[in-house]
Design a protein around this motif. Structure first.
Motif, PDB file in Angstrom:
ATOM      1  N   GLY A 302       0.808  -1.211   0.000  1.00 16.41           N
ATOM      2  CA  GLY A 302       0.000   0.000   0.000  1.00 16.41           C
ATOM      3  C   GLY A 302       0.842   1.262   0.000  1.00 16.41           C
ATOM      4  O   GLY A 302       2.077   1.235  -0.095  1.00 16.41           O
ATOM      5  N   TYR A 303       0.177   2.405   0.142  1.00 18.49           N
ATOM      6  CA  TYR A 303       0.841   3.707   0.107  1.00 18.49           C
ATOM      7  C   TYR A 303       0.701   4.444   1.435  1.00 18.49           C
ATOM      8  O   TYR A 303       1.688   4.876   2.020  1.00 18.49           O
ATOM      9  N   PRO A 307       5.330   3.415   6.378  1.00 15.19           N
ATOM     10  CA  PRO A 307       6.029   4.621   6.853  1.00 15.19           C
ATOM     11  C   PRO A 307       6.431   5.545   5.706  1.00 15.19           C
ATOM     12  O   PRO A 307       6.687   5.094   4.579  1.00 15.19           O
ATOM     13  N   MET A 308       6.495   6.818   5.993  1.00 11.40           N
ATOM     14  CA  MET A 308       6.869   7.816   4.988  1.00 11.40           C
ATOM     15  C   MET A 308       8.226   7.501   4.371  1.00 11.40           C
ATOM     16  O   MET A 308       8.433   7.658   3.157  1.00 11.40           O
ATOM     17  N   GLU A 309       9.171   7.037   5.188  1.00  9.47           N
ATOM     18  CA  GLU A 309      10.514   6.763   4.679  1.00  9.47           C
ATOM     19  C   GLU A 309      10.512   5.610   3.683  1.00  9.47           C
ATOM     20  O   GLU A 309      11.329   5.576   2.763  1.00  9.47           O
ATOM     21  N   ASN A 560      -5.307   6.533   0.104  1.00  5.47           N
ATOM     22  CA  ASN A 560      -5.293   5.628  -1.051  1.00  5.47           C
ATOM     23  C   ASN A 560      -4.791   6.311  -2.323  1.00  5.47           C
ATOM     24  O   ASN A 560      -5.178   5.941  -3.424  1.00  5.47           O
ATOM     25  N   TYR A 561      -3.946   7.322  -2.161  1.00  2.76           N
ATOM     26  CA  TYR A 561      -3.395   8.012  -3.331  1.00  2.76           C
ATOM     27  C   TYR A 561      -2.428   7.083  -4.068  1.00  2.76           C
ATOM     28  O   TYR A 561      -1.971   6.071  -3.530  1.00  2.76           O
ATOM     29  N   ASP A 562      -2.117   7.469  -5.279  1.00  2.00           N
ATOM     30  CA  ASP A 562      -1.196   6.692  -6.103  1.00  2.00           C
ATOM     31  C   ASP A 562       0.167   7.367  -6.086  1.00  2.00           C
ATOM     32  O   ASP A 562       0.355   8.431  -6.670  1.00  2.00           O
ATOM     33  N   LEU A 563       1.117   6.756  -5.437  1.00  2.00           N
ATOM     34  CA  LEU A 563       2.456   7.318  -5.298  1.00  2.00           C
ATOM     35  C   LEU A 563       3.131   7.535  -6.641  1.00  2.00           C
ATOM     36  O   LEU A 563       3.882   8.498  -6.829  1.00  2.00           O
ATOM     37  N   TRP A 564       2.856   6.668  -7.608  1.00  2.00           N
ATOM     38  CA  TRP A 564       3.568   6.719  -8.879  1.00  2.00           C
ATOM     39  C   TRP A 564       3.104   7.902  -9.731  1.00  2.00           C
ATOM     40  O   TRP A 564       3.882   8.438 -10.513  1.00  2.00           O
TER      41      TRP A 564
END
Length: 576
Positions: A302-303, A307-309, A560-564
């Motif tokens: 997931g996104y 963790p943020m790191e 649930n955003y898309d990191l890519w």
């Protein structure tokens, strides 16, 4: 015959004089205060075909004094308009004054026009530059700082009882075990899987075996990791984050089991699983078996539940560690340069990712324009490929309408052409097309090509000999499209997918969000294109206004955003 020709000419003259354009011309000439003397002669019957007769008529015309009186113009102006001889006593004194005044006015008008034009060109939204780019102040920050020593920076990633330093890699004898994955799908899906594999290796303090690019049923390509990516750079760049080895350790003698045995495979990992899920369910098995394969591995991390790191590490892999081989990069540079010089001078170019292959059209279960025969063939294709979804087909028509209203259908080539023209792009726009084989072929492409004749593909920009080395692997061709789109002055997608969202994200991250990356509002387009009462001016205005906020600026993330597609929150930092 002479009579026939005479009657034909007479009829044509009558039709000409009765046409709307002719009537408007005659009416304006009759009402104009500057009606020519030749027109007046013609109407009064004084005109002739002989030039000398015309000159004599002009010199002796009794209408000229009458016109002077009717216009009531001052003598200098009549002189300037050649209605009066400037050498006459009435015009000589004021003629020079009027000329000086007119010269001053013309000079002032020229300066004013320059100022107005400059202001208009600055205020008008550019076709290439993002009009809202000046409001953002973000920079990429996922890359490791060059002055950061290896092994330093003690940021801890706390997940349950497992805490891992964000930069320290445990010694080989302290590794939790080895993980092995198959990166499935096309090039861009494989890219995402590789980024996720590095992330879960970090989460579990495990060693990652160089991922295998699995042959896909659609792509039917047997590319290896080293055929497309720079392996040495990949391993060395991430050496302070995760230990990566090229192959399965020699001490492990049951290598075939990683591909076939259930005992060596971790299955049933849910989509978008959390970091904690891997700690609780996968890590114990890796510690027990030492080497485990994980499959399937598509979207298995997931996104917003890691963790943020870890998300920043995924960006580090995507934007910095994964580099295409030098020959791919060089060929992409050549293609981009040729796009910018197609007109003989440097010009911007647009990259259009056109998703309208047969498989995409079939899988969408949307309805598209076409003949009855085409629709019957598509129905048979869907029934064969997706029998569970197709069923008996009776429910598909209302479903297709609903999907189109919600903007979930791929845009046809003709639809994207209309949108681009509404946005202001002209027939002269240079467009690089990245697509597979378009469903419907030339007929389907005709509207787009008619509106934008300067459509080219990589095969048209390069010779067969130049392209030959890249035809060995389908992923190499996809990599060329990826890089040419990434380098474009404007990027336009027609449908979702890994290719488009990775391009959007990379342009945002790399600072190219200052140039446009357009994601069409397909829901609005469906509504507008289906409205028979909407005129072109209103449609064009709606398109321009709507897409001012869909031009590729970094955006704050959401659940649930898309990191890519949007790497802003975890991977970008304010410039100030």
């Amino acid at each position: 015959m002479a009579e026939l020709r005479h009657s034909t000419v007479a009829a044509a003259a009558a039709r000409s004089s009765n046409s709307p354009a002719k009537r408007d011309s005659d009416a304006s000439a009759a009402s104009s205060p500057f009606a020519s003397t030749s027109s007046a002669r013609g109407r009064c019957g004084g005109g002739g075909d002989d030039d000398d007769d015309g000159k004599d008529a002009h010199r002796s015309s009794p209408l000229l004094p009458h016109h002077h009186k009717r216009l009531g113009l001052p003598s200098p102006l009549r002189s300037l308009l050649a209605l009066e001889d400037p050498r006459s006593p009435s015009a000589s004194s004021s003629y020079r004054i009027l000329l000086a005044l007119l010269a001053f006015l013309l000079l002032a008008a020229a300066f004013s026009a320059t100022s107005v034009w400059s202001r208009l060109t600055k205020e008008a939204p550019s076709l290439w530059e993002n009009p809202r780019a000046a409001t953002t102040s973000w920079k990429p920050c996922a890359e490791r700082r060059s002055n950061e020593p290896s092994g330093k920076s003690s940021t801890r990633i706390a997940i349950g009882n497992n805490a891992a330093s964000s930069h320290n890699v445990p010694p080989e004898n302290e590794t939790s075990g080895y993980i092995f994955i198959h990166a499935e799908g096309g090039l861009n899906q494989q890219r995402i899987a590789i980024c996720n594999a590095v992330a879960i290796a970090k989460i579990m303090k495990a060693t990652l075996i160089l991922p295998v690019l699995k042959q896909d049923q659609i792509w039917k390509d047997q590319t290896k990791f080293e055929d497309i990516f720079d392996v040495d750079h990949f391993i060395n760049y991430l050496k302070d984050d995760v230990r990566i080895v090229r192959d399965i350790p020699d001490w492990f003698t049951e290598k075939d089991e990683l591909f076939t045995s259930i005992k060596r495979t971790v299955k049933n990992i849910p989509k978008y699983a959390s970091a904690q899920f891997y700690i609780d369910n996968v890590l114990p098995r890796i510690k027990e078996k030492k080497i485990m394969s994980i499959k399937p591995f598509v979207d298995r991390l997931g996104y917003d539940n890691v963790p943020m790191e870890i998300n920043r590490l995924r960006c580090r892999v995507n934007y910095h560690a994964l580099k295409f081989l030098p020959d791919i990069e060089e060929m992409a540079d050549k293609l981009a340069a040729r796009m910018r010089n197609r007109t003989g001078s440097v010009n911007p170019y647009m990259a259009l990712h056109l998703r309208f292959e047969k498989g995409m059209v079939g899988l969408s279960f949307c309805d598209f324009a076409g003949t009855r025969e085409e629709k019957e063939m598509m129905a048979a294709y869907r029934q064969k490929e997706w029998p569970r979804r197709y069923k008996n087909g009776s429910h598909l028509w209302p479903l297709a309408l609903q999907k189109r209203k919600e903007g979930r259908c791929p845009l046809e080539p003709g639809e994207i052409a209309i949108i681009l023209r509404a946005l202001g792009y002209t027939r002269g726009t240079q467009i690089y097309v990245a697509s597979g084989q378009v469903y419907g072929g030339k007929n389907r492409m005709a509207p787009l090509r008619n509106m934008f004749p300067n459509l080219v593909t990589k095969e048209e920009l390069a010779s067969a000999a130049e392209m030959a080395p890249f035809r060995k692997h389908v992923t190499s061709l996809a990599a060329l499209d990826f890089l040419v789109c990434l380098r474009s002055d404007a990027f336009v997608m027609t449908h979702g997918g890994n290719f488009a969202k990775l391009i959007m994200g990379a342009r945002r991250y790399g600072g190219r969000h200052r140039l446009k990356s357009i994601k069409p509002d397909k829901g609005l387009m469906s509504k507008s294109l289906g409205d028979p009462h909407m005129g072109w001016a209103a449609f064009s205005e709606d398109v321009v206004i709507t897409h001012q906020t869909r031009a590729g600026l970094p955006e704050p993330t959401f659940p649930n955003y898309d990191l890519w597609e949007n790497p802003l929150t975890p991977c970008m930092c304010p410039t100030a």
